[in-house]
Design a protein around this motif. Structure first.
Motif, PDB file in Angstrom:
ATOM      1  N   UNK A 131       0.787  -1.217   0.000  1.00 63.16           N
ATOM      2  CA  UNK A 131       0.000   0.000   0.000  1.00 63.16           C
ATOM      3  C   UNK A 131       0.824   1.274   0.000  1.00 63.16           C
ATOM      4  N   UNK A 132       2.085   1.224  -0.418  1.00 65.45           N
ATOM      5  CA  UNK A 132       2.929   2.415  -0.410  1.00 65.45           C
ATOM      6  C   UNK A 132       3.307   2.791  -1.837  1.00 65.45           C
ATOM      7  N   UNK A 133       3.536   4.091  -2.021  1.00 61.99           N
ATOM      8  CA  UNK A 133       4.029   4.589  -3.308  1.00 61.99           C
ATOM      9  C   UNK A 133       5.551   4.482  -3.268  1.00 61.99           C
ATOM     10  N   UNK A 134       6.139   3.954  -4.315  1.00 64.26           N
ATOM     11  CA  UNK A 134       7.589   3.758  -4.300  1.00 64.26           C
ATOM     12  C   UNK A 134       8.213   4.000  -5.654  1.00 64.26           C
ATOM     13  N   UNK A 135       9.535   4.215  -5.608  1.00 67.69           N
ATOM     14  CA  UNK A 135      10.319   4.362  -6.842  1.00 67.69           C
ATOM     15  C   UNK A 135      11.547   3.485  -6.726  1.00 67.69           C
ATOM     16  N   UNK A 136      12.136   3.192  -7.876  1.00 68.10           N
ATOM     17  CA  UNK A 136      13.304   2.320  -7.924  1.00 68.10           C
ATOM     18  C   UNK A 136      14.131   2.721  -9.138  1.00 68.10           C
ATOM     19  N   UNK A 137      15.456   2.856  -8.935  1.00 66.16           N
ATOM     20  CA  UNK A 137      16.359   3.216 -10.018  1.00 66.16           C
ATOM     21  C   UNK A 137      17.259   2.027 -10.290  1.00 66.16           C
ATOM     22  N   UNK A 138      17.226   1.534 -11.508  1.00 71.17           N
ATOM     23  CA  UNK A 138      18.053   0.392 -11.866  1.00 71.17           C
ATOM     24  C   UNK A 138      19.493   0.846 -12.132  1.00 71.17           C
ATOM     25  N   UNK A 139      20.397  -0.104 -12.123  1.00 72.48           N
ATOM     26  CA  UNK A 139      21.788   0.185 -12.423  1.00 72.48           C
ATOM     27  C   UNK A 139      21.975   0.304 -13.927  1.00 72.48           C
ATOM     28  N   UNK A 182      14.046   4.453 -14.326  1.00 72.52           N
ATOM     29  CA  UNK A 182      13.355   4.829 -13.089  1.00 72.52           C
ATOM     30  C   UNK A 182      11.964   4.192 -13.120  1.00 72.52           C
ATOM     31  N   UNK A 183      11.735   3.322 -12.175  1.00 72.20           N
ATOM     32  CA  UNK A 183      10.415   2.688 -12.011  1.00 72.20           C
ATOM     33  C   UNK A 183       9.679   3.380 -10.877  1.00 72.20           C
ATOM     34  N   UNK A 184       8.357   3.517 -11.055  1.00 78.47           N
ATOM     35  CA  UNK A 184       7.515   4.057  -9.980  1.00 78.47           C
ATOM     36  C   UNK A 184       6.233   3.248  -9.921  1.00 78.47           C
ATOM     37  N   UNK A 185       5.735   3.032  -8.730  1.00 79.11           N
ATOM     38  CA  UNK A 185       4.504   2.275  -8.558  1.00 79.11           C
ATOM     39  C   UNK A 185       3.614   2.907  -7.515  1.00 79.11           C
ATOM     40  N   UNK A 186       2.306   2.798  -7.712  1.00 82.08           N
ATOM     41  CA  UNK A 186       1.336   3.353  -6.766  1.00 82.08           C
ATOM     42  C   UNK A 186       0.190   2.371  -6.602  1.00 82.08           C
ATOM     43  N   UNK A 217      -8.495  -8.484  -8.856  1.00 86.99           N
ATOM     44  CA  UNK A 217      -7.488  -8.567  -7.791  1.00 86.99           C
ATOM     45  C   UNK A 217      -6.269  -7.699  -8.035  1.00 86.99           C
ATOM     46  N   UNK A 218      -6.339  -6.740  -8.969  1.00 83.22           N
ATOM     47  CA  UNK A 218      -5.192  -5.855  -9.271  1.00 83.22           C
ATOM     48  C   UNK A 218      -4.873  -4.998  -8.049  1.00 83.22           C
ATOM     49  N   UNK A 219      -3.584  -4.701  -7.865  1.00 85.20           N
ATOM     50  CA  UNK A 219      -3.149  -3.954  -6.684  1.00 85.20           C
ATOM     51  C   UNK A 219      -2.511  -2.602  -7.007  1.00 85.20           C
ATOM     52  N   UNK A 220      -1.869  -2.429  -8.146  1.00 89.49           N
ATOM     53  CA  UNK A 220      -1.197  -1.163  -8.395  1.00 89.49           C
ATOM     54  C   UNK A 220      -0.819  -0.956  -9.842  1.00 89.49           C
ATOM     55  N   UNK A 221      -0.481   0.316 -10.127  1.00 92.34           N
ATOM     56  CA  UNK A 221      -0.034   0.681 -11.472  1.00 92.34           C
ATOM     57  C   UNK A 221       1.451   1.026 -11.431  1.00 92.34           C
ATOM     58  N   UNK A 222       2.120   0.763 -12.562  1.00 94.76           N
ATOM     59  CA  UNK A 222       3.569   0.964 -12.623  1.00 94.76           C
ATOM     60  C   UNK A 222       3.910   1.729 -13.902  1.00 94.76           C
ATOM     61  N   UNK A 223       4.851   2.647 -13.776  1.00 94.40           N
ATOM     62  CA  UNK A 223       5.351   3.379 -14.938  1.00 94.40           C
ATOM     63  C   UNK A 223       6.885   3.327 -14.895  1.00 94.40           C
ATOM     64  N   UNK A 224       7.508   3.521 -16.018  1.00 93.65           N
ATOM     65  CA  UNK A 224       8.976   3.516 -16.101  1.00 93.65           C
ATOM     66  C   UNK A 224       9.423   4.507 -17.169  1.00 93.65           C
TER      67      UNK A 224
END
Length: 420
Positions: free
Chosen positions: A86-94, A100-104, A119-126
């Motif tokens: 249930x958290x909004x997060x980001x992730x940067x790959x090497x 840059x990935x982000x999910x909400x 049963x979907x839980x979140x959306x993701x963009x990159x």
């Protein structure tokens, strides 16, 4: 040969330049890192906002946006776990370029049938992210140029600052050398109130105290010699009236030594007080003069001549200097005693034990006791010789020969204009 050390000016300039370069490098790295971090933080914020917007659109329209994915299996596992919680997060790959990935998470509304159904839980963009883009490269080049210019400017300022300090310190050193060489009237007269000026004032005060002390000592020696003349004259007359016994001879010898010591003290007092008058320089052919003088001296030195010149000298003072050197060689050295004339340079050498290290280091000192193997002595004779040598514009130097024996040089004496 030992390489000369860098002067204070260059050492201070180098130190300031190094400090400026270090500060410039530190500031440049800090600015660059902060700029790069801020750029990455803004990119992550943008992607997080896109992910939240996509989640809201998906929840309200039950349609997936073209640039977003629902529960994307390509998203990093750490990001998926955060979204599932249930958290909004980001992730940067090497890598370069990075991603840059982000999910909400989708809104938790029980009336949204799509979420209940799928049963979907979140959306993701990159989105791709280049860490070293043209803007950062330009910033890095600007910082390097600014650091280099700052270092050069700091070095120039350091040279200017150090030059002023070095010039003032060199003047203080020159004055200190002059005082050490006997010019007790030399003064720094430093202006200002900084540390260098205080050092100059301290040196001037030391010079004043030294000159005053030397004047008192010289006055004392002259006064003692003058006071001794009258009783010594009576003592000499009384000694001449004694018989020819051995005790009487010893008394006459001691009285004669005392007369010589008093005469030397008076001569030194006259030299110190400039009462002996200026040097009377005349043309003096060195070879005939030295042959005549050596024939009358008890040391009976051997004479050597190489291109003897006509010197411009004071005959009386020159005889005093050479005579004292011969007396010293006769008393403290061993024969043969040789006087060599090369041009206007006069050399006196013997085969004795040589001069003591203290005399070679400090020059003739008054009332310096000679070593026992050189016959003792008061040191007044060489001090008088040095005083007369200075008055005729010549230098008196001392050394020990490698094979043994002492050698003293007088000169070079001034040469007559006709000879030159």
């Amino acid at each position: 040969m030992r390489a000369p050390r860098r002067s204070l000016r260059w050492r201070l300039a180098i130190a300031i330049a190094l400090i400026a370069a270090t500060l410039s490098a530190g500031i440049g790295v800090t600015v660059y890192q902060l700029t790069a971090s801020d750029r990455l933080a803004r990119a992550r914020t943008v992607q997080a906002e896109r992910a939240v917007f996509a989640a809201e659109v998906m929840a309200s329209t039950q349609q997936t946006l073209d640039d977003a994915e629902l529960d994307s299996p390509r998203a990093p596992a750490a990001l998926r776990r955060a979204v599932d919680a249930g958290r909004i997060g980001t992730y940067v790959s090497a890598g370069e370029p990075a991603t840059i990935w982000a999910g909400a998470p989708l809104p938790r509304d029980e009336e949204i049938s799509w979420r209940r159904r799928t049963g979907a839980k979140g959306s993701y963009v990159s989105a791709p992210f280049t860490r070293d883009d043209p803007a950062l490269r330009q910033l890095r080049e600007t910082l390097l140029l600014a650091g280099a210019l700052g270092t050069v400017v700091a070095a120039l300022l350091g040279v200017l600052l150090a030059s002023g300090m070095s010039r003032r310190l060199r003047r203080a050193a020159v004055v200190a050398d002059r005082v050490a060489a006997g010019d007790h009237g030399a003064r720094i007269d430093a202006a200002g109130g900084d540390e260098i000026a205080r050092l100059g004032h301290a040196v001037d005060k030391m010079s004043d105290a030294l000159a005053s002390r030397l004047a008192r000592e010289q006055r004392f020696a002259g006064d003692v010699a003058h006071e001794l003349r009258t009783p010594l004259t009576g003592l000499t007359s009384a000694a001449e009236l004694l018989d020819d016994s051995r005790p009487a001879q010893i008394v006459r010898e001691r009285v004669g030594a005392l007369r010589g010591l008093v005469a030397e003290l008076l001569e030194l007092a006259q030299l110190d007080a400039d009462e002996d008058g200026p040097a009377r320089l005349t043309a003096l052919p060195l070879e005939p003069w030295l042959r005549e003088f050596a024939a009358a001296h008890p040391a009976a030195p051997a004479l050597e001549f190489e291109r003897p010149a006509v010197a411009l000298a004071d005959r009386r003072r020159l005889e005093r200097v050479v005579g004292n050197l011969l007396d010293n060689a006769m008393r403290h050295g061993r024969p043969p005693i040789v006087v060599r004339v090369t041009g206007t340079l006069i050399e006196v050498r013997d085969d004795g034990p040589g001069f003591p290290a203290e005399l070679l280091r400090d020059g003739p000192q008054r009332f310096w006791k000679g070593e026992a193997d050189r016959g003792g002595g008061s040191g007044l004779g060489l001090a008088i010789a040095a005083g007369h040598a200075a008055l005729v514009g010549a230098e008196l130097r001392f050394a020990n020969r490698p094979g043994g024996g002492a050698v003293a040089w007088l000169g070079p004496l001034q040469i007559t204009p006709a000879a030159s």
